[in-house]
Design an enzyme around this catalytic site. Structure first.
Site, PDB file in Angstrom:
ATOM      1  N   HIS A  82       0.841  -1.197   0.000  1.00  0.00           N
ATOM      2  CA  HIS A  82       0.000   0.000   0.000  1.00  0.00           C
ATOM      3  C   HIS A  82       0.872   1.241   0.000  1.00  0.00           C
ATOM      4  O   HIS A  82       1.794   1.355   0.811  1.00  0.00           O
ATOM      5  CB  HIS A  82      -0.915   0.034   1.218  1.00  0.00           C
ATOM      6  CG  HIS A  82      -1.730   1.287   1.290  1.00  0.00           C
ATOM      7  ND1 HIS A  82      -2.939   1.427   0.642  1.00  0.00           N
ATOM      8  CD2 HIS A  82      -1.481   2.481   1.877  1.00  0.00           C
ATOM      9  CE1 HIS A  82      -3.402   2.650   0.841  1.00  0.00           C
ATOM     10  NE2 HIS A  82      -2.539   3.319   1.598  1.00  0.00           N
ATOM     11  N   ASP A 161     -15.784   2.446   6.220  1.00  0.00           N
ATOM     12  CA  ASP A 161     -14.657   3.280   5.822  1.00  0.00           C
ATOM     13  C   ASP A 161     -15.000   4.068   4.568  1.00  0.00           C
ATOM     14  O   ASP A 161     -14.683   5.249   4.459  1.00  0.00           O
ATOM     15  CB  ASP A 161     -13.417   2.425   5.570  1.00  0.00           C
ATOM     16  CG  ASP A 161     -12.316   3.254   4.935  1.00  0.00           C
ATOM     17  OD1 ASP A 161     -11.849   4.197   5.591  1.00  0.00           O
ATOM     18  OD2 ASP A 161     -11.949   2.987   3.781  1.00  0.00           O
ATOM     19  N   ARG A 168     -15.020  12.559   5.120  1.00  0.00           N
ATOM     20  CA  ARG A 168     -13.770  13.236   5.496  1.00  0.00           C
ATOM     21  C   ARG A 168     -13.261  14.092   4.343  1.00  0.00           C
ATOM     22  O   ARG A 168     -12.766  15.203   4.545  1.00  0.00           O
ATOM     23  CB  ARG A 168     -12.701  12.204   5.875  1.00  0.00           C
ATOM     24  CG  ARG A 168     -12.929  11.563   7.241  1.00  0.00           C
ATOM     25  CD  ARG A 168     -12.067  10.331   7.423  1.00  0.00           C
ATOM     26  NE  ARG A 168     -10.640  10.624   7.378  1.00  0.00           N
ATOM     27  CZ  ARG A 168      -9.691   9.747   7.078  1.00  0.00           C
ATOM     28  NH1 ARG A 168     -10.021   8.489   6.779  1.00  0.00           N
ATOM     29  NH2 ARG A 168      -8.437  10.091   7.070  1.00  0.00           N
ATOM     30  N   SER A 183      -8.354   3.657   8.337  1.00  0.00           N
ATOM     31  CA  SER A 183      -8.879   3.540   6.976  1.00  0.00           C
ATOM     32  C   SER A 183      -8.030   2.577   6.146  1.00  0.00           C
ATOM     33  O   SER A 183      -8.545   1.684   5.471  1.00  0.00           O
ATOM     34  CB  SER A 183      -8.909   4.929   6.330  1.00  0.00           C
ATOM     35  OG  SER A 183      -9.318   4.852   4.991  1.00  0.00           O
ATOM     36  N   LYS A 187      -8.988  -1.815   5.395  1.00  0.00           N
ATOM     37  CA  LYS A 187      -9.150  -2.313   4.019  1.00  0.00           C
ATOM     38  C   LYS A 187      -8.199  -3.474   3.764  1.00  0.00           C
ATOM     39  O   LYS A 187      -8.547  -4.469   3.141  1.00  0.00           O
ATOM     40  CB  LYS A 187      -8.883  -1.185   3.016  1.00  0.00           C
ATOM     41  CG  LYS A 187     -10.113  -0.335   2.742  1.00  0.00           C
ATOM     42  CD  LYS A 187      -9.849   0.739   1.721  1.00  0.00           C
ATOM     43  CE  LYS A 187      -9.009   1.847   2.314  1.00  0.00           C
ATOM     44  NZ  LYS A 187      -9.169   3.148   1.664  1.00  0.00           N
TER      45      LYS A 187
END
Lengths: 439, 439
Positions: A82, A161, A168, A183, A187
């Site tokens: 990520h 989320d 947000r 968040s 995931k």
């Protein structure tokens, strides 16, 4: 539960309980709590933060709001990567097929570009026919079959989320370490991988300006990941200048194919994109338990890339997800943008800076990214760097080439790109892109 | 204008421009900006505050969102009094008719009780028939005729404040000096009075815990009032124990009538309610230009109250606004609550504390106030203090009498009242209720 009292509690800097966090998140997903109370709570969290336990509770609540992918029946190590987002950041396109060549499965759920940063999904969708919206069942089947699948966030996984992130985004409450951590990790945990490498970008083109703030986020990501039994390593990488030579969706796919396909030797082999990609690959193999060190993984990954097996796997993945491989096999077939131009050096000297934020914003004006979530993408538009920081440039020599569908967009893009350039008389010190490993 | 960028700016502690504040407030009133962005901005304001100029701009935007009452054709001084809210705080019921006896007009727009504090409107509505919802035209006509009118906030005046206050109430963003100042002063400026006395409550039963925070709010109220040419004085008064002897809507009207009607001599004349009321009356006459000092105003007000003229004016006002004066003229006619009980002393000694917050919360359980804006009020319910701080009490002697429509409510109320009491062996020092004058 009284939502006003819960908001007040966080406003006063106190930690919220499990019941309070679950009440807020689950009631909001069910539509029983109005947006305005959630956004007030989020802003109070922006100011007063979440402690480790609260972050863990947010993560748990996000996961519990949806399905959780189970890949245990495949009986293979699994790993994902990520990135916190950058400019020209295309490593996922190489890493996913590359790592799956090592009998490690790669379930990868990526995001779209927003603001100045690009998104893996947009890059994949620039390949005609490529489908990124697959149901969870098909995602799992593709992993069983090929060992790799790259998709977008589905409604099944962490819907809380998804809903809270959207809020947000429009209430200026994105930039908080606890909320970011919950968040991202929720995931990743829900998508079924057992290990993960976090590429935490540092610099003007990222959301984190310095190593200190990046280290804090990295530490949080690792802590929460491990709380949920997810093996994790964080790599801090430089994002003060764009990664590689291409910015723009198809142009980035093309740059990756040129790196993966041994028949093409267009890009200089030892560039910064390769440095970061191989380091992340090494970290992925290590965290997945395939090697005894990151270094061993880097060497194995370099060899695999050079062998052409990664390229072959990439083609298989494209075909498997509906993409037209003829554009990959013959890159020249892809439609070219109508207009192009170049940005040249105003004086001779060494390039000391090509600012990633400015370059990212410039690419958005071409339609490579979005100012708003519903903006349309121009897949073929983009910027090619002809020089990188540290290179010598003569006056009037090109630094950037710009491609787009209108002269106006190109003109605006050039203006912003001009502001991204700094040229100095002395050769600047060019540091490695990989700054630090935290594990 | 990009609302997210405006929220971010305030989040970073920067001052908002006139255009940004007007955009947020006017778009919100028009329904063009969603609640969730406004609540996020309000929470950012809670943390980073509003400077003087921003507070002035909020005030101006609130005023400009509606009508503004013009009383200049009456050619008389005009004055109002505003309290920041307390327990047993009933001075408005006496002050409005009292001051209008001095050829000074009193246009008074009051609020409802919420949380542990009571509201003047609820007290007035406990008088059968009394109408507090009058259109602005009727409000002005009543002032022309009687010199006094007491109503609730109308949709015509400062609708932006009304909408934003409702949002603040449910998003825990009430307690900010700048927002409180803009909300109070805009209403006062719009209602047409040329001068005002702010009764800023200090202590457990108020929204401000100490003199320091009360002084800051008072200073802000004065500054903004004067920016809009409103003559203003602030009086800081103690709200650690309830004011007077009665808590509860009709019980408070009754206590005031007993003070105003010279034929009734039930309440001790020299109690704390009288101290605060006469001081505020003196300040009102002084700020309206009727006297050369507050002290002169206090003496004149005391004489007027004793003369019975204030009582006569109160009756006229009640009749003028549709109220049934027979309940005022014969207080015993009012229906009594079904149940009553008492809270007694657990030991002998001097009462060192009767906590106003606890007493206020206890009264809410009886139905004297609201937990939520739509809660129904029980007008006849309430609490009567049989003792005040400083009084000596014998073990088992009553301290409070409690009145309500169910045994359960009374039982719950007694529990909370018990927690409000502190008894000590030594006689505590009882200070004046009026703490400080700021002008």
């Amino acid at each position: 539960m009284n939502p006003v009292e819960i908001i007040k509690k966080k406003r006063h800097g106190k930690a919220l309980s499990k019941e309070e966090i679950n009440y807020f998140i689950h009631s909001y997903v069910k539509g029983e709590l109005p947006d305005y109370q959630v956004s007030a709570l989020l802003m109070a969290i922006y100011f007063n933060g979440l402690n480790d336990e609260e972050t863990r509770l947010f993560t748990r609540a996000y996961i519990d709001s949806g399905k959780r992918v189970d890949l245990s029946h495949i009986h293979k190590p699994s790993v994902d990567k990520h990135s916190t987002g950058g400019v020209g950041d295309k490593t996922s396109l190489i890493l996913a097929p590359l790592i799956s060549c090592f009998d490690v499965v790669v379930p990868m759920i990526s995001g779209r570009g927003l603001g100045h940063t690009g998104g893996t999904l947009d890059k994949l969708e620039s390949i005609p026919g490529f489908r990124v919206h697959l149901p969870v069942e098909e995602f799992v089947k593709n992993i069983e079959k090929l060992g790799v699948c790259m998709i977008g966030q589905t409604d099944d996984l962490t819907p809380a989320d998804k809903k809270i992130y959207a809020l947000r985004d429009v209430t200026a409450t994105v930039e908080n370490t606890g909320l970011i951590t919950a968040s991202i990790t929720s995931k990743k945990i829900a998508e079924g991988a057992k290990s993960i490498v976090y590429d935490v970008k540092v610099g003007t083109g990222s959301t984190l300006p310095d190593i200190k703030s990046a280290s804090i986020l990295a530490g949080n990501l690792l802590k929460i990941s491990r709380d949920f039994s997810l093996g994790a390593i964080a790599v801090l990488t430089d994002m003060n200048s764009p990664l590689g030579y291409a910015i723009g969706n198809w142009l980035e796919v093309k740059e990756c194919v040129e790196l993966m396909n041994p028949a093409l030797k267009k890009s200089p082999f030892s560039n910064d994109l390769l440095e970061v990609t191989l380091f992340l690959a090494g970290a992925m193999l290590f965290v997945a338990g395939r090697t005894n060190s990151i270094e061993e993984g880097i060497i194995m990954s370099g060899k695999k890339l050079a062998s052409g097996k990664c390229y072959k796997k990439f083609i298989e993945m494209v075909v498997n997800q509906g993409g037209d491989k003829t554009f990959i096999e013959d890159l020249s077939q892809y439609p070219s943008p109508k207009f192009n131009d170049k940005v040249t050096a105003e004086k001779s000297g060494f390039i000391s800076k090509l600012d990633a934020l400015k370059a990212g914003l410039a690419s958005v004006t071409l339609g490579c990214g979005r100012k708003h979530m519903h903006d349309k993408i121009d897949y073929s538009a983009g910027i090619i760097l002809d020089k990188k920081p540290g290179d010598y440039v003569n006056k009037n020599e090109p630094i950037y080439f710009v491609y787009g569908d209108s002269a106006e967009k190109i003109s605006l893009c050039k203006q912003i790109l001009n502001e991204s350039i700094e040229i100095s008389e002395n050769k600047p010190e060019i540091k490695n892109k990989v700054l630090e490993v935290i594990n």
